[in-house]
Design a protein around this motif. Structure first.
Motif, mmCIF file in Angstrom:
data_model
loop_
_atom_site.group_PDB
_atom_site.id
_atom_site.type_symbol
_atom_site.label_atom_id
_atom_site.label_comp_id
_atom_site.label_asym_id
_atom_site.label_seq_id
_atom_site.Cartn_x
_atom_site.Cartn_y
_atom_site.Cartn_z
ATOM 1 N N LEU A 74 0.844 -1.204 0.000
ATOM 2 C CA LEU A 74 0.000 0.000 0.000
ATOM 3 C C LEU A 74 0.877 1.252 0.000
ATOM 4 C CD1 LEU A 74 -2.564 -1.146 2.712
ATOM 5 C CD2 LEU A 74 -3.078 -0.834 0.309
ATOM 6 N N GLY A 80 -5.419 3.176 -0.521
ATOM 7 C CA GLY A 80 -4.948 4.089 0.516
ATOM 8 C C GLY A 80 -4.153 5.281 0.033
ATOM 9 N N GLN A 103 -8.917 10.746 -2.330
ATOM 10 C CA GLN A 103 -9.225 10.555 -0.910
ATOM 11 C C GLN A 103 -10.456 11.357 -0.500
ATOM 12 O OE1 GLN A 103 -5.650 11.079 1.491
ATOM 13 N NE2 GLN A 103 -4.470 10.140 -0.145
#
Lengths: 223, 215
Positions: free
Chosen positions: B79, B160, B166
């Protein structure tokens, strides 16, 4: 790494994994339903638009800008936005997928139409063909290879992106990707991803075979 | 659905950070894509048997869904930002490779023969004759790849990362549309700005195309 691929293989061929409402069979059917329906709706909207722009030569500016706008539009954001606006319905998935597919189809249809030799169109008119006859009997057949390219491109993008449906709580093969990510189950995530890639490649091959079967007598590329 | 303007004014520094991070991921991918695709394109252009293989292989890579690419890279790079950049690079490769090969193909044979007749060595011909003449077509590829990369960065939000992406996760989880709208608008503006910069770069790099037009 080896262990992972062995588990992945076992996951994909496990009979229990394929059965039931959470099974691969059902998820695959959902994924195909989202993708094919969205591409169909997009084609119904985009094909006449592309043909009109190509035939009249007007709105080329729109076609070109639509394609770069479509490329820049973040699909994830669009899905979430429509989801928040419409609540729990299938709208977000279909709106986002159709919005993704329309630019590819419009621009390729337009490109195919504008690649038709003007002398051929003049000859058709010179023989007394009407506008719509030129469009359907001359331009459309000659533009077909590029139109099909646009449809294939759109379908690949839609199949890949239909994965996102699972993010806003719907089904499809994306279920495995997002459930797997949430459960830290890499095998399930990879299984879902591999299945989506396989569906994309198989559908693309199927459309390309269909294209060859339908338009065998014509050269593969008109442009 | 209304926009909460006070949220935006309270989060301007966050939005700036995310936009820069978004841009950095996309630009790294395009630069990396260029570094990989330029030599490959030269090989595909000069060695005809490899041409079909290289272009076909890059087309197959394009059919793999972006989310799948990121996920398939997880066992390799985890990630991290590296996963984002590698995944995006794979996507830029298709466009960059195809356009660079087409650009090299578009250089007139007579120009290359003239360079040869003047005693220019092959490498020098490539660098000072072929690549500059192929530049307009290569730049068209760079523009498409850049806009595509900027749009795709947000997919990496699932692993992520994802820069402005995001904001989509954030807005979705809190059932709050403002960050999502801000994310979509900023992504579009970023793509528009990057494209405008690339048009300007091409204008500066290819002065001969301007002269031809004005003549």
């Amino acid at each position: 790494m080896y262990e992972l691929f062995k588990n992945l293989g076992a996951w994909l061929v496990d009979g229990d994994q394929w059965a039931g409402p959470d099974g691969i069979g059902h998820r695959l059917a959902e994924h195909l339903q989202y993708s094919l329906l969205a591409t169909l709706i997009a084609a119904v909207i985009a094909l006449p638009l592309g043909l009109l722009i190509g035939h009249t030569g007007r709105g080329a500016f729109l076609a070109i800008n639509l394609s770069s706008f479509g490329r820049a539009l973040p699909t994830v954001g669009l899905v979430v936005l429509v989801f928040l606006a419409s609540g729990l319905s299938m709208w977000p998935v279909y709106i986002a997928l159709v919005a993704l597919a329309v630019p590819s189809i419009v621009t390729n249809t337009y490109a195919g139409m504008s690649a038709v030799d003007p002398e051929v169109k003049d000859a058709a008119r010179g023989q007394g063909m009407r506008g719509h006859q030129v469009l359907f009997q001359v331009e459309l057949p000659l533009a077909m290879p590029l139109i099909m390219t646009g449809l294939r491109l759109a379908l690949i993008q839609v199949v890949a992106t239909a994965t996102i449906a699972a993010y806003v709580s719907f089904g499809g093969l994306g279920r495995y990707v997002f459930d797997g990510l949430a459960q830290r189950d890499l095998v399930q995530v990879l299984g879902g991803a591999v299945l989506v890639a396989v569906v994309a490649v198989v559908l693309d091959l199927a459309l390309s075979a269909l294209q060859r079967a339908l338009f065998r007598h014509r050269p593969a590329k008109s442009a | 659905m209304t926009i909460d303007w006070s949220w935006i004014s309270e989060h301007t520094s966050d939005l700036t950070t995310l936009t820069l991070s978004h841009l950095q991921a996309a630009l790294s991918a395009v630069v990396l894509g260029l570094v990989i695709s330029l030599p490959l394109a030269v090989v595909a252009h000069r060695v005809k048997p490899l041409r079909g293989f290289l272009l076909g292989f890059s087309n197959v890579l394009f059919t793999i869904p972006s989310i799948a690419v990121f996920v398939l890279l997880l066992p390799v790079s985890g990630l991290t930002r590296t996963t984002t950049v590698i995944g995006l690079t794979i996507y830029t490769l298709v466009v960059l490779l195809r356009n660079t090969v087409e650009g090299l193909d578009s250089v007139p044979a007579k120009t290359k023969e003239a360079a040869k007749a003047m005693g220019t060595r092959p490498l020098r011909t490539l660098l000072t004759v072929e690549l500059p003449l192929a530049l307009p077509v290569i730049m068209a590829g760079v523009r498409i790849a850049t806009v595509m990369a900027i749009s795709l960065v947000s997919v990496a939000t699932y692993i992520g990362d994802g820069g402005l992406g995001q904001l989509f996760t954030d807005g979705f989880q809190r059932n709050f549309p403002t960050p999502v709208i801000a994310g979509v608008v900023l992504t579009l503006l970023l793509a528009l700005a990057a494209d405008a910069v690339l048009v300007a770069v091409q204008y500066v790099l290819t002065p001969w195309t301007r002269r031809r037009r004005s003549a």
